[in-house]
Scaffold this active site. Sequence first.
Site, PDB file in Angstrom:
ATOM      1  N   CYS A   2      56.546   8.704 -10.777  1.00  0.00           N
ATOM      2  CA  CYS A   2      57.760   8.233 -11.430  1.00  0.00           C
ATOM      3  C   CYS A   2      58.540   7.750 -10.249  1.00  0.00           C
ATOM      4  O   CYS A   2      58.320   8.020  -9.281  1.00  0.00           O
ATOM      5  CB  CYS A   2      58.299   9.249 -12.330  1.00  0.00           C
ATOM      6  SG  CYS A   2      57.332  10.068 -13.495  1.00  0.00           S
ATOM      7  N   ARG A  27      54.718   1.799  -7.938  1.00  0.00           N
ATOM      8  CA  ARG A  27      54.310   3.435  -8.238  1.00  0.00           C
ATOM      9  C   ARG A  27      53.616   3.619  -9.272  1.00  0.00           C
ATOM     10  O   ARG A  27      53.062   4.601  -9.730  1.00  0.00           O
ATOM     11  CB  ARG A  27      55.486   4.338  -8.167  1.00  0.00           C
ATOM     12  CG  ARG A  27      56.379   4.061  -6.844  1.00  0.00           C
ATOM     13  CD  ARG A  27      57.769   4.721  -7.457  1.00  0.00           C
ATOM     14  NE  ARG A  27      57.974   6.121  -7.087  1.00  0.00           N
ATOM     15  CZ  ARG A  27      58.015   6.735  -6.135  1.00  0.00           C
ATOM     16  NH1 ARG A  27      58.271   6.321  -4.893  1.00  0.00           N
ATOM     17  NH2 ARG A  27      58.198   8.133  -6.083  1.00  0.00           N
ATOM     18  N   TRP A  74      55.752   7.683 -15.152  1.00  0.00           N
ATOM     19  CA  TRP A  74      54.043   7.897 -15.457  1.00  0.00           C
ATOM     20  C   TRP A  74      53.880   9.248 -16.105  1.00  0.00           C
ATOM     21  O   TRP A  74      54.380  10.398 -15.650  1.00  0.00           O
ATOM     22  CB  TRP A  74      53.555   7.935 -13.764  1.00  0.00           C
ATOM     23  CG  TRP A  74      51.997   8.277 -13.969  1.00  0.00           C
ATOM     24  CD1 TRP A  74      51.379   9.212 -14.269  1.00  0.00           C
ATOM     25  CD2 TRP A  74      51.000   7.351 -14.048  1.00  0.00           C
ATOM     26  NE1 TRP A  74      50.121   9.234 -14.340  1.00  0.00           N
ATOM     27  CE2 TRP A  74      49.771   7.910 -14.235  1.00  0.00           C
ATOM     28  CE3 TRP A  74      50.933   5.888 -13.864  1.00  0.00           C
ATOM     29  CZ2 TRP A  74      48.777   7.212 -14.193  1.00  0.00           C
ATOM     30  CZ3 TRP A  74      49.790   5.230 -14.128  1.00  0.00           C
ATOM     31  CH2 TRP A  74      48.527   5.866 -14.147  1.00  0.00           C
ATOM     32  N   ASN A  98      61.549  13.052 -11.477  1.00  0.00           N
ATOM     33  CA  ASN A  98      60.314  12.796 -10.857  1.00  0.00           C
ATOM     34  C   ASN A  98      59.463  14.232 -10.398  1.00  0.00           C
ATOM     35  O   ASN A  98      60.034  14.714  -9.687  1.00  0.00           O
ATOM     36  CB  ASN A  98      60.287  11.817  -9.755  1.00  0.00           C
ATOM     37  CG  ASN A  98      58.942  11.549  -9.078  1.00  0.00           C
ATOM     38  OD1 ASN A  98      57.963  11.790  -9.755  1.00  0.00           O
ATOM     39  ND2 ASN A  98      58.893  11.152  -7.889  1.00  0.00           N
ATOM     40  N   GLY A  99      58.317  14.594 -11.100  1.00  0.00           N
ATOM     41  CA  GLY A  99      57.620  15.584 -10.430  1.00  0.00           C
ATOM     42  C   GLY A  99      57.286  16.560 -11.992  1.00  0.00           C
ATOM     43  O   GLY A  99      56.865  16.022 -12.715  1.00  0.00           O
ATOM     44  N   GLU A 479      37.344  19.375   8.014  1.00  0.00           N
ATOM     45  CA  GLU A 479      38.210  18.469   8.050  1.00  0.00           C
ATOM     46  C   GLU A 479      39.327  18.583   8.981  1.00  0.00           C
ATOM     47  O   GLU A 479      39.654  17.608   9.661  1.00  0.00           O
ATOM     48  CB  GLU A 479      38.753  18.428   6.563  1.00  0.00           C
ATOM     49  CG  GLU A 479      40.138  17.712   6.293  1.00  0.00           C
ATOM     50  CD  GLU A 479      40.193  16.234   6.637  1.00  0.00           C
ATOM     51  OE1 GLU A 479      38.926  15.551   6.789  1.00  0.00           O
ATOM     52  OE2 GLU A 479      41.169  15.649   6.806  1.00  0.00           O
ATOM     53  N   LYS A 483      40.395  15.889  11.814  1.00  0.00           N
ATOM     54  CA  LYS A 483      41.939  15.577  11.832  1.00  0.00           C
ATOM     55  C   LYS A 483      42.340  15.559  13.423  1.00  0.00           C
ATOM     56  O   LYS A 483      42.762  14.981  13.923  1.00  0.00           O
ATOM     57  CB  LYS A 483      42.671  16.297  11.090  1.00  0.00           C
ATOM     58  CG  LYS A 483      42.599  15.880   9.525  1.00  0.00           C
ATOM     59  CD  LYS A 483      43.576  14.749   9.274  1.00  0.00           C
ATOM     60  CE  LYS A 483      43.174  13.522   8.461  1.00  0.00           C
ATOM     61  NZ  LYS A 483      41.797  13.339   8.160  1.00  0.00           N
ATOM     62  N   GLU A 486      40.419  13.126  15.757  1.00  0.00           N
ATOM     63  CA  GLU A 486      40.518  11.695  15.672  1.00  0.00           C
ATOM     64  C   GLU A 486      41.974  11.375  16.032  1.00  0.00           C
ATOM     65  O   GLU A 486      42.310  10.101  16.335  1.00  0.00           O
ATOM     66  CB  GLU A 486      40.249  11.218  14.231  1.00  0.00           C
ATOM     67  CG  GLU A 486      41.416  11.847  13.124  1.00  0.00           C
ATOM     68  CD  GLU A 486      40.693  11.213  11.610  1.00  0.00           C
ATOM     69  OE1 GLU A 486      40.358   9.992  11.487  1.00  0.00           O
ATOM     70  OE2 GLU A 486      41.022  11.781  10.831  1.00  0.00           O
ATOM     71  N   HIS A 502      25.243  32.412  15.309  1.00  0.00           N
ATOM     72  CA  HIS A 502      23.863  31.715  15.581  1.00  0.00           C
ATOM     73  C   HIS A 502      24.276  30.766  16.571  1.00  0.00           C
ATOM     74  O   HIS A 502      23.400  29.618  16.558  1.00  0.00           O
ATOM     75  CB  HIS A 502      23.345  31.081  14.432  1.00  0.00           C
ATOM     76  CG  HIS A 502      23.280  32.191  13.008  1.00  0.00           C
ATOM     77  ND1 HIS A 502      22.090  32.842  13.223  1.00  0.00           N
ATOM     78  CD2 HIS A 502      24.031  32.577  12.173  1.00  0.00           C
ATOM     79  CE1 HIS A 502      22.222  33.740  12.149  1.00  0.00           C
ATOM     80  NE2 HIS A 502      23.420  33.367  11.539  1.00  0.00           N
ATOM     81  N   LYS A 601      41.041   1.797   9.691  1.00  0.00           N
ATOM     82  CA  LYS A 601      41.344   2.502   8.549  1.00  0.00           C
ATOM     83  C   LYS A 601      40.230   2.337   7.483  1.00  0.00           C
ATOM     84  O   LYS A 601      39.971   3.390   6.779  1.00  0.00           O
ATOM     85  CB  LYS A 601      42.864   1.947   7.736  1.00  0.00           C
ATOM     86  CG  LYS A 601      43.020   2.655   6.546  1.00  0.00           C
ATOM     87  CD  LYS A 601      43.354   4.056   6.761  1.00  0.00           C
ATOM     88  CE  LYS A 601      43.684   4.826   5.385  1.00  0.00           C
ATOM     89  NZ  LYS A 601      43.997   6.143   5.595  1.00  0.00           N
TER      90      LYS A 601
HETATM   91  C1  AGP Z   1      39.792  10.275   7.899  1.00  0.00           C
HETATM   92  O1  AGP Z   1      40.928  10.665   8.635  1.00  0.00           O
HETATM   93  C2  AGP Z   1      39.281   9.025   8.711  1.00  0.00           C
HETATM   94  N1  AGP Z   1      40.123   7.848   8.919  1.00  0.00           N
HETATM   95  C3  AGP Z   1      38.007   8.505   8.179  1.00  0.00           C
HETATM   96  O2  AGP Z   1      36.976   9.640   8.308  1.00  0.00           O
HETATM   97  C4  AGP Z   1      37.639   8.119   6.596  1.00  0.00           C
HETATM   98  O3  AGP Z   1      37.955   9.418   6.035  1.00  0.00           O
HETATM   99  C5  AGP Z   1      36.192   7.450   6.476  1.00  0.00           C
HETATM  100  O4  AGP Z   1      36.188   6.473   7.506  1.00  0.00           O
HETATM  101  C6  AGP Z   1      36.031   7.157   5.009  1.00  0.00           C
HETATM  102  O5  AGP Z   1      36.938   6.082   4.458  1.00  0.00           O
HETATM  103  P1  AGP Z   1      37.077   5.948   2.858  1.00  0.00           P
HETATM  104  O6  AGP Z   1      37.650   6.989   2.358  1.00  0.00           O
HETATM  105  O7  AGP Z   1      37.997   4.817   3.129  1.00  0.00           O
HETATM  106  O8  AGP Z   1      35.820   5.499   2.688  1.00  0.00           O
END
Ligand code: AGP
Length: 606
Positions: A2, A27, A74, A98-99, A479, A483, A486, A502, A601
């Site tokens: 929203c 949005r 929304w 909104n929320g 994950e 994070k 990267e 192990h 990205k």
């Molecule tokens: C996640 O932080 C990375 N930038 C990378 O692993 C990403 O998740 C992966 O390349 C998949 O991208 P997508 O979700 O656009 O398919």
Amino acid sequence: MCGIVGVLGKGPVAGQLVDALKRLEYRGYDSAGIATLENGHLGRLRAEGKLRNLEERLRSAPLLGETGIGHTRWATHGRPTETNAHPHMTDDVSLVHNGIIENFRELKTELMAEGAVFTSDTDTEVIAHLITRELKAGNDPVRAVYHTLARLEGAFALAMIFRGYNDLMIVARQGSPLAIGYGNGEMFAGSDAIALAPFTDAIAYLEDGDWAVLTRTGIAIRDREGKAVERPITRSLASGLLVDKGNYRHFMAKEIHEQPEVVVHTLASCVDLATSRIDMAALPFDFAKIRRLSLSACGTAFYACMVAKYWFERWARLPVDADIASEFRYRESALDPDGAALFVSQSGETADTLATLRYCRSQSQHILSVVNVHESSIARESDAVLPTLAGPEIGVASTKAFTCQLTALACLAIAAGKARGTIGPELEMELVQALTEVPRHMAKILRDESTYETLASSLSKARDVLYLGRGSSYPIAMEGALKLKEISYIHAEGYAAGELKHGPIALIDENMPVIVIAPRDDLYEKTVSNMQEVSARGGQIVLVSDADPATTGCAIATHLAVPPVHRFVAPLVYALPVQLIAYHTAVFMGTDVDQPRNLAKSVTVE
Ligand code: AGP
């Protein structure tokens, strides 16, 4: 999401309100409305569908007030109808929201028992009646709002105007963002700076828990305890096209903080929040007839698949394979005829994921995808798409898209369980309500960032970091490691905690930070044993948990507190701490947080 906007103007504000709402159209919404104060009385116009419908109405029934609020909705609680469109009001107050108000049912019951008459199915309307009750009890608008905010649970942003108070607007922020615009003899409020860009570039952002009393000549901001606070005024670069960082140093920080809001938005597209029932578009197959489900993705999106495997198998009793797309596409997996394959991707353009989708298509699989870019290749080549409504994700490191992926996958797992008869009405309501509470838990974690900044300075000295988790916390450990590596370039590995003995335990010494993802669930005690093994070898333990560190019986270097949560939603909530660990460590290291070296990205090539 929203969008909300408010104007204390120097002339009729209806046009400004509609202008601001047009800038919030990105949005997504399904109805809109404005309210203004004219000669001390509140007037309102609303319309289903696009803003042009509202403009049409305004042409034939103009609102001339110089104090006003506006909203693009929304639908969350209640269908996208005119009666459910905001602003919601009584004769004394009009407001936009909104929320999500989690406890709206009990509040509505309480108010109706006192004679309040409701005209909508929304959670928002209870706020108007609560404020009215306080006003009728003799409180002025400021006290009335203060008492009302204390009754509300959930993540929300509000803007309110009052009968008889032409130079007053009160706003509040708890979870969903809210910006204040400073004009010359005018004041503005909006969901973001983009909405206010036509009127001013002097913007202040309220912090979580803030509420503010605005007049045309100034503002008084208070925190959740009612203490006066100041928020810096910045020069916004927002425009209609440029997605703005807001008052955040990086897009990644902004996107981490948007999660309480965008999780609500994604959840609302999968459930009826008024009844806590799954409410999704029909799928091209029947989960009751599917013998096996293949999940595939890359990177962070793959870890969403790993979490989903636990959910589908535990709650829907559906066998699932979760595969990294770059492996799946070449493995020539023997797939069940008439099986289903689900692909998760923020960009919807990842080459390996798209190639795997095409392989599964060639094997006559039903194709489902969870994507954040709705017109992407993966979406276009799917039989059905579950959209994540995270909004544009600019930071290369995926954050809000990940938790929105988990939100959509959690709802799909509940839908599968319903279809397969493993989830009845009571369990459905329990699991959906647990999802409804996630934004509030996230907002609480986000209020405690200082601990992460302290941890960052010690983590930045590490050469290697180990993340451990069990059950659905194992993918969150993976994950977290991704994070950190990267964006800070520190080597990190995620491991199933049960695997420690192990091999990885050979790594443990006093120089090895070990980050343990350990919600207090049925696996907690087993993870405590792993922590004791680490502690006995001098490892520096960072405990991410709702449990009291003293219950571990070992030395805990840092405790990152998490609110107690339903085990079903732990992966969603525990994603935040691992994002914040990585973010603050990278900031401390001075790396390029939004554009880390070597990364893109969207990986559209193999
Ligand atoms: C996640 O932080 C990375 N930038 C990378 O692993 C990403 O998740 C992966 O390349 C998949 O991208 P997508 O979700 O656009 O398919």
